[in-house]
Design an enzyme around this catalytic site. Structure first.
Site, short mmCIF file in Angstrom:
data_model
loop_
_atom_site.label_atom_id
_atom_site.label_comp_id
_atom_site.label_asym_id
_atom_site.label_seq_id
_atom_site.Cartn_x
_atom_site.Cartn_y
_atom_site.Cartn_z
N TYR A 92 41.43 39.88 35.94
CA TYR A 92 40.25 40.45 35.26
C TYR A 92 39.56 41.51 36.10
O TYR A 92 38.37 41.76 35.94
CB TYR A 92 39.26 39.34 34.88
CG TYR A 92 39.78 38.48 33.76
CD1 TYR A 92 39.63 38.88 32.44
CD2 TYR A 92 40.47 37.29 34.02
CE1 TYR A 92 40.13 38.11 31.40
CE2 TYR A 92 40.98 36.52 33.00
CZ TYR A 92 40.81 36.93 31.69
OH TYR A 92 41.30 36.19 30.65
N SER A 93 40.28 42.14 36.99
CA SER A 93 39.67 43.03 37.97
C SER A 93 39.06 44.29 37.36
O SER A 93 39.76 45.07 36.68
CB SER A 93 40.75 43.42 38.99
OG SER A 93 40.33 44.52 39.75
N ASN A 94 37.77 44.51 37.59
CA ASN A 94 37.12 45.76 37.18
C ASN A 94 37.76 46.95 37.90
O ASN A 94 37.87 48.05 37.36
CB ASN A 94 35.63 45.74 37.55
CG ASN A 94 34.81 44.77 36.69
OD1 ASN A 94 35.25 44.35 35.63
ND2 ASN A 94 33.63 44.41 37.17
N LEU A 96 40.91 47.30 38.94
CA LEU A 96 42.20 47.69 38.34
C LEU A 96 41.97 48.52 37.08
O LEU A 96 42.63 49.54 36.87
CB LEU A 96 43.03 46.45 37.96
CG LEU A 96 43.92 45.78 39.00
CD1 LEU A 96 44.80 44.74 38.33
CD2 LEU A 96 44.76 46.78 39.78
#
Ligand code: PLP
Length: 320
Positions: A92-94, A96
């Site tokens: 869920y990386s912002n 990425l």
């Protein structure tokens, strides 16, 4: 790809890596809203204690390269000078998502190394689906390989397996020396505007730069959203690589992580919904809601003298 259309700017610091023509390219073509807006919010829970609260709206810098992700990625994308950009993140990386969006907007190939081999066999979650829709190639690795990604030989093996040996590598969370230098501008924009500047921290890269950009009579307060308490050393190390030593006055308050990254409680959720209704500001839950909850707690504890002006940095906004 043709990166000449990005224009040029002077190399911002000794740590910057010039492109092969001796210049680095600028992201000004994406028309960032910089300096970002600074808005006062009238909130009687703060006013009662004689504290003014302003929001630094970094979430409005760019619709897709949001908040501190803009500030940290911009100098790195410039330094990549057209090469494939490879970076790391969780499901869920912002960071990425921001990197993938930047790749599409600038025509740069991007590779995302994702923590969790098991995710390769499942349908993509909405966050990773957005990454691939933006053209990012995903490479899944198991958790123990992921943990070792900062070791030279483990990184080389990941790059080989991903078929991206020539890539420009941005670390997890995007925090390297160039990113810290990019965040110095956030502090500079806030000179003379606050006694205290508060923000939520993941890797601490944003705080490392922000504190360096503030005036000597201002201080920064970081609210870590991860459990662990290693952040002080990491921020010191980031300032050392970016500036050669400590910069600015900053402290951390470790009480507001709510159990760790992406953890929440009904109390935090109620606080965030209420804040959104009061002030018509969408609150990103993983970081920004924890920051504002922490600030209100500190105000109610009497941590700040009457007449204090606090700027809270809105480092991002909710997804989708
Ligand atoms: C990534 C992110 C942060 C954390 O920034 P660091 O520089 O890693 O401390 C804070 N807020 C939001 C909204 C983010 O997306």
């Amino acid at each position: 790809m043709d990166h000449c259309r990005l224009g040029t700017w002077p190399v911002p610091s000794p740590a910057a890596t010039p492109g092969d023509n001796g210049t680095v390219t600028s992201l000004d073509v994406l028309h960032p809203r910089l300096p970002s807006p600074l808005d006062e919010v009238v909130d009687d829970r703060f006013a009662r204690f004689g504290v003014r609260l302003l929001l630094k709206r970094d979430d409005l810098i760019h619709p897709e390269l949001i908040g501190n992700k803009w500030r940290k990625l911009a100098p790195n994308l410039t330094a990549a000078a057209g090469r494939t950009v490879l970076t790391f993140g969780g499901a869920y990386s912002n960071h990425l998502r921001a990197t993938a969006a930047a790749g599409r907007l600038l025509g740069l190939p991007t590779v995302g190394v994702v923590r969790g081999q098991e995710l390769a066999d499942r349908p993509l979650n909405p966050s990773l689906a957005r990454c691939t829709a933006d053209g990012m190639r995903l490479h899944f690795v198991d958790r123990s390989t992921y943990r070792r990604k900062t070791e030279a030989d483990a990184l080389a093996a990941i790059l080989r397996a991903a078929g991206a040996e020539e890539a420009y590598v941005v670390p997890e969370g995007g925090s390297n020396a160039l990113a810290v230098l990019g965040c110095q501008a956030l502090g500079q924009e806030l000179r003379g505007r606050a006694d205290l500047v508060a923000l939520a921290c993941g890797t601490g890269g944003t705080l490392a730069g922000l504190a360096a950009g503030l005036a000597p009579d201002q201080r920064a307060l970081g609210v870590p959203v991860l459990m662990g308490g290693f952040l002080t050393d990491e921020i010191r190390a980031l300032q050392h690589t970016a500036f050669g030593g400590p910069r600015g006055t900053w402290t951390l308050d470790d009480r507001f992580h709510f159990g760790g990254y992406a953890r929440t409680t009904p109390e935090l959720e109620a606080f965030a919904t209420d804040f959104e209704h009061r002030h018509a500001v969408p609150l990103e839950r993983l970081y920004v809601a924890k920051l504002l909850y922490g600030l209100l707690t500190l105000v109610e504890e009497g941590a700040f003298p009457r007449g204090t002006t606090i700027v809270a940095v809105v480092t991002g906004r909710p997804f989708p």
